[in-house]
Design an enzyme around this catalytic site. Structure first.
Site, short mmCIF file in Angstrom:
data_model
loop_
_atom_site.label_atom_id
_atom_site.label_comp_id
_atom_site.label_asym_id
_atom_site.label_seq_id
_atom_site.Cartn_x
_atom_site.Cartn_y
_atom_site.Cartn_z
N ASN A 61 41.12 -30.89 -8.60
CA ASN A 61 41.98 -29.86 -8.04
C ASN A 61 41.33 -29.31 -6.78
O ASN A 61 40.10 -29.25 -6.70
CB ASN A 61 42.17 -28.73 -9.07
CG ASN A 61 43.25 -27.78 -8.67
OD1 ASN A 61 43.05 -26.87 -7.88
ND2 ASN A 61 44.43 -27.99 -9.21
N ALA A 62 42.15 -28.91 -5.82
CA ALA A 62 41.62 -28.37 -4.57
C ALA A 62 40.74 -27.15 -4.83
O ALA A 62 39.77 -26.92 -4.10
CB ALA A 62 42.76 -27.99 -3.63
N GLU A 71 35.78 -36.93 -19.95
CA GLU A 71 35.32 -36.75 -21.33
C GLU A 71 35.94 -35.51 -21.97
O GLU A 71 36.45 -35.55 -23.09
CB GLU A 71 33.79 -36.60 -21.38
CG GLU A 71 33.03 -37.76 -20.80
CD GLU A 71 32.70 -37.58 -19.32
OE1 GLU A 71 33.60 -37.18 -18.55
OE2 GLU A 71 31.54 -37.84 -18.94
N CYS A 109 28.23 -35.40 -17.52
CA CYS A 109 27.59 -34.27 -16.85
C CYS A 109 27.10 -33.25 -17.89
O CYS A 109 27.42 -33.37 -19.08
CB CYS A 109 28.58 -33.61 -15.88
SG CYS A 109 29.88 -32.66 -16.70
N CYS A 112 29.84 -31.50 -20.08
CA CYS A 112 30.42 -32.42 -21.07
C CYS A 112 29.44 -32.68 -22.21
O CYS A 112 29.83 -32.78 -23.37
CB CYS A 112 30.83 -33.74 -20.41
SG CYS A 112 32.34 -33.60 -19.42
#
Ligand SMILES: [Zn+2]
Length: 154
Positions: A61-62, A71, A109, A112
């Site tokens: 998303n911007a 995940e 990451c 996650c």
């Protein structure tokens, strides 16, 4: 005393049918990724205790913090649809900016990993994790292998 992580390294051809199917589903999920900013399309698939499989993919998303990793999109979708089903296994892979499957496995990451720790704690069972790259697949029997000494409230 020494704490060590155990990470199994395998070729795709060495995986069980079940593991290979989960990897194939993660590969399929990469095509559903929404990654207009990074162009790094991550796919995840999870196997639930009842045999149901669920795909996830990164959704960017911007407003960057608003996006989510593959995940977590899979785990949270599973939690919404099958809240009582334990996550048995998770496969992850990605396509690079050229649209090619990555050569080496990509690993989850930090956030996650934290969600996976809590998923294991919540359902009182480890999640088998398959990290697929074209050159090799890393397999761990629990997120604890990737995140020893993790934070947990339980
Ligand atoms: Zn992540």
């Amino acid at each position: 005393m020494t704490l060590k992580s155990e990470i199994q390294v395998a070729q795709l051809s060495e995986l069980s049918d079940s593991d290979r199917q989960l990897v194939d589903l993660a590969i399929e999920a990469t095509s559903r990724s929404y990654a207009p900013y990074s162009h790094f399309c991550v796919g995840a698939s999870i196997l639930l205790e009842n045999g149901v499989t669920i795909m996830g993919c990164n959704q960017e998303n911007a407003a960057f913090p608003a996006g989510i990793c593959a995940e977590r999109s899979a785990i949270f979708a599973a939690g919404a649809q099958y809240p009582d089903q334990a996550v048995v296994a998770l496969a992850i892979t990605a396509r690079n900016t050229k649209g090619e499957l990555i050569d080496e496995p990509a690993s989850p990451c930090g956030p996650c990993r934290q969600v996976l720790i809590e998923t294991e704690t919540r359902f009182k069972r480890p999640v088998r994790i398959l990290l697929y790259g074209k050159n090799r697949t890393f397999i761990v029997d629990s997120i604890k292998q990737l995140m020893p000494l993790s934070f947990t409230e339980f």
